[in-house]
Design a protein around this motif. Structure first.
Motif, PDB file in Angstrom:
ATOM      1  N   GLY A  60       1.590  19.382   2.717  1.00 55.56           N
ATOM      2  CA  GLY A  60       0.777  18.428   3.463  1.00 55.56           C
ATOM      3  C   GLY A  60      -0.485  17.997   2.758  1.00 55.56           C
ATOM      4  N   VAL A  61      -0.688  18.433   1.516  1.00 54.99           N
ATOM      5  CA  VAL A  61      -1.895  18.068   0.758  1.00 54.99           C
ATOM      6  C   VAL A  61      -1.733  16.649   0.211  1.00 54.99           C
ATOM      7  CG1 VAL A  61      -3.315  18.646  -1.234  1.00 54.99           C
ATOM      8  CG2 VAL A  61      -2.336  20.456   0.179  1.00 54.99           C
ATOM      9  N   PHE A  62      -2.759  15.870   0.362  1.00 56.97           N
ATOM     10  CA  PHE A  62      -2.779  14.503  -0.148  1.00 56.97           C
ATOM     11  C   PHE A  62      -2.678  14.534  -1.665  1.00 56.97           C
ATOM     12  CE2 PHE A  62      -5.432  11.071  -1.960  1.00 56.97           C
ATOM     13  CZ  PHE A  62      -4.707   9.967  -1.531  1.00 56.97           C
ATOM     14  N   PHE A  84       0.855  -1.195   0.000  1.00 60.57           N
ATOM     15  CA  PHE A  84       0.000   0.000   0.000  1.00 60.57           C
ATOM     16  C   PHE A  84       0.890   1.243   0.000  1.00 60.57           C
ATOM     17  CE2 PHE A  84      -1.867  -3.519   2.309  1.00 60.57           C
ATOM     18  CZ  PHE A  84      -3.091  -3.686   1.666  1.00 60.57           C
ATOM     19  N   TYR A  85       0.327   2.371  -0.534  1.00 58.65           N
ATOM     20  CA  TYR A  85       1.161   3.568  -0.614  1.00 58.65           C
ATOM     21  C   TYR A  85       0.335   4.814  -0.321  1.00 58.65           C
ATOM     22  CZ  TYR A  85      -0.899   4.498  -5.199  1.00 58.65           C
ATOM     23  OH  TYR A  85      -1.784   4.765  -6.223  1.00 58.65           O
ATOM     24  N   HIS A  86       1.064   5.900  -0.013  1.00 56.64           N
ATOM     25  CA  HIS A  86       0.448   7.199   0.265  1.00 56.64           C
ATOM     26  C   HIS A  86       1.472   8.278  -0.086  1.00 56.64           C
ATOM     27  CE1 HIS A  86      -1.853  10.282   2.490  1.00 56.64           C
ATOM     28  NE2 HIS A  86      -0.639  10.745   2.838  1.00 56.64           N
ATOM     29  N   VAL A  87       0.970   9.357  -0.791  1.00 50.62           N
ATOM     30  CA  VAL A  87       1.849  10.451  -1.201  1.00 50.62           C
ATOM     31  C   VAL A  87       1.217  11.760  -0.768  1.00 50.62           C
ATOM     32  CG1 VAL A  87       3.050  11.576  -3.127  1.00 50.62           C
ATOM     33  CG2 VAL A  87       2.597   9.095  -3.207  1.00 50.62           C
ATOM     34  N   TYR A 145      -3.524   5.633  -0.693  1.00 50.00           N
ATOM     35  CA  TYR A 145      -4.507   5.412   0.346  1.00 50.00           C
ATOM     36  C   TYR A 145      -4.569   6.638   1.251  1.00 50.00           C
ATOM     37  CZ  TYR A 145      -4.667   0.580  -1.200  1.00 50.00           C
ATOM     38  OH  TYR A 145      -4.831  -0.538  -1.962  1.00 50.00           O
ATOM     39  N   ALA A 146      -5.720   6.889   1.827  1.00 45.81           N
ATOM     40  CA  ALA A 146      -5.967   8.152   2.516  1.00 45.81           C
ATOM     41  C   ALA A 146      -5.085   8.341   3.738  1.00 45.81           C
ATOM     42  CB  ALA A 146      -7.444   8.248   2.914  1.00 45.81           C
ATOM     43  N   THR A 147      -4.880   7.293   4.531  1.00 42.16           N
ATOM     44  CA  THR A 147      -4.150   7.447   5.801  1.00 42.16           C
ATOM     45  C   THR A 147      -3.021   6.443   5.869  1.00 42.16           C
ATOM     46  OG1 THR A 147      -6.220   8.111   6.860  1.00 42.16           O
ATOM     47  CG2 THR A 147      -4.372   7.503   8.293  1.00 42.16           C
TER      48      THR A 147
END
Length: 456
Positions: free
Chosen positions: A90-92, A82-85, A96-98
């Motif tokens: 700090g803006v998504f 899973f990943y998140h950037v 994945y959200a969190t």
């Protein structure tokens, strides 16, 4: 180790315990090595995935990653990633959200940080990766977070170590069986040896002559020595009992005959005369019995409880005091020439006294009509203390010395038991000394030599 264990159990434990310890060490090493390998492999996979996401995000502006990257996300090292950037402000951006939260603060200058965390109730391994890039006109330090369930990594460790643990357990189990039956087979000669010993009895004291393992050769040799010594002791006891019975038979028969003659006496005077003879015969029989017991005790060696350190001069003075009146009554002079220097012997003082008394009694009883003088002399020549009894009686010819020292043997006709010198021999040998006979200038000498005990 428990003393109640059998020899088979002891040997099995001695062999298997080190092997089990070695197996435990090897298994632990394999487990930790597999964990380290899995950590390196999965961390490298997370880094590869993070780099691929950062590349695709820069190229697509945050849109869906490429097909190649999606394949990588679906199955990296055997499990989904899973990943998140998020952008510098700090803006998504995408993913994945969190993301999972690091357990502690992350240094501001860290470009990549690996950490273990919990995501939706499951343990995960995560990588926070920071890289300066430009997306849709926004330039700065973007943060990429990728993570993967650790169950995949644990499964890899189990896959690597499971077969090894199974092999180790199988080998230990096989060794237990082999060692147990192998030791039992190896101990078979000891079982045969036990059977051979069990067949020995007082009527069969023959030595064990079968083939035995080298390790128990000493034990069997000591057993054979013990059996041989016991056999010789029993033979000596049997011979002693036979000789004693033979020697006591005539005195006892004489006592019985005199007792009957006392009861059948026709007058009081005859009865009194025969009673006197009976008393003398009983006294001689009692003396013979005492001599037999003394000889047996001397040949058996002094009892440990009777062993002590003593001054022989005190005993010799008492012997001289007791025997002088008896000698004087027979017209014989008894002279005592004792050294004044202190002497200490180690042994049974009662047996020492019996040995010297027997020599003086022998001289009085067998010195003959020419006997007029008995000398009791002592001397100290380290490491020996000597006691010499000298008489001017008829003595013993040199050719008869061996016969005189034998049990129940007499050089000539005599009323004695033939035990005086044998008792002296047994006593002096039990104290570690020796006896010598000699005939010099018409005088007969019996010398007892004793080792002196060191002074304390």
């Amino acid at each position: 180790m428990n003393n109640s264990l059998s020899l088979r159990g002891r040997l099995t434990l001695v062999i298997l315990v080190p092997l089990i310890l070695i197996a435990a060490i090897v298994g632990s090493w394999a487990y930790f090595d597999a964990q380290e390998t899995a950590a390196e492999r999965f961390d490298l996979s997370l880094l590869s995935t993070a780099l691929a996401i950062s590349r695709d995000t820069a190229v697509s502006g945050g849109d869906l990653p490429s097909e190649e990257t999606r394949d990588l996300l679906r199955d990296t090292s055997g499990g989904a990633v899973f990943y998140h950037v998020y952008a510098p402000d700090g803006v998504f951006v995408t993913g994945y959200a969190t993301p999972p939260v690091p357990p502690g603060p992350v240094p501001a200058d860290a470009t990549q940080t690996y950490y273990d965390a919990v995501y939706k109730g499951a343990p995960v391994r995560a990588l926070r990766f920071s890289q300066s890039t430009s997306i849709d006109g926004l330039t700065g330090l973007f943060t990429f977070t990728v993570w993967q369930d650790t169950a995949v990594r644990d499964g890899f460790v189990r896959t690597r170590t499971g077969p090894l643990f199974l092999i180790i357990a199988s080998m230990i189990g096989a060794l237990v069986i082999i060692v147990w039956f192998g030791v039992g087979r190896g101990l078979a000669p000891l079982i045969d040896l036990e059977d051979a010993i069990a067949r020995r009895s007082s009527s069969d004291l023959s030595p064990i002559k079968r083939r035995i393992p080298e390790e128990v050769t000493g034990i069997v040799a000591r057993f054979n020595d013990l059996v041989g010594e016991l056999s010789r002791t029993l033979e000596a006891k049997n011979a002693f009992i036979s000789d004693a019975a033979h020697q006591l038979r005539n005195p006892i028969a004489g006592v019985l005959s005199l007792a009957e003659s006392v009861s059948n006496a026709k007058s009081l005077d005859v009865s009194n005369a025969r009673a006197t003879d009976l008393q003398e015969a009983a006294r001689e029989a009692g003396q013979l019995a005492n001599n037999l017991l003394t000889l047996d005790r001397a040949q058996a060696g002094p009892a440990v409880a009777n062993m002590t350190r003593f001054d022989p001069r005190v005993i010799l003075l008492e012997i001289s005091r007791k025997c002088t009146p008896r000698a004087a009554g027979a017209g014989i002079t008894l002279n005592s020439n004792l050294i004044e220097a202190p002497v200490t012997l180690h042994g049974d003082p009662v047996m020492f006294e019996q040995a010297v008394l027997n020599l003086i009694n022998n001289a009085l009883a067998h010195g003959g009509p020419k006997l007029t003088r008995i000398d009791l002399n002592t001397d100290l020549e380290e490491p020996n203390f000597t006691v010499t009894v000298i008489d001017d009686g008829k003595g013993i010819a040199e050719k008869d010395y061996g016969r005189a020292l034998g049990r129940f043997s007499q050089v000539g006709p005599s009323a004695g038991s033939g035990l005086g010198l044998p008792i002296a021999v047994a006593v002096v040998e039990s104290l570690g000394g020796n006896i010598q006979l000699a005939q010099t200038d018409g005088r007969f000498l019996v010398t007892l030599s004793f080792p002196v005990s060191p002074r304390t």
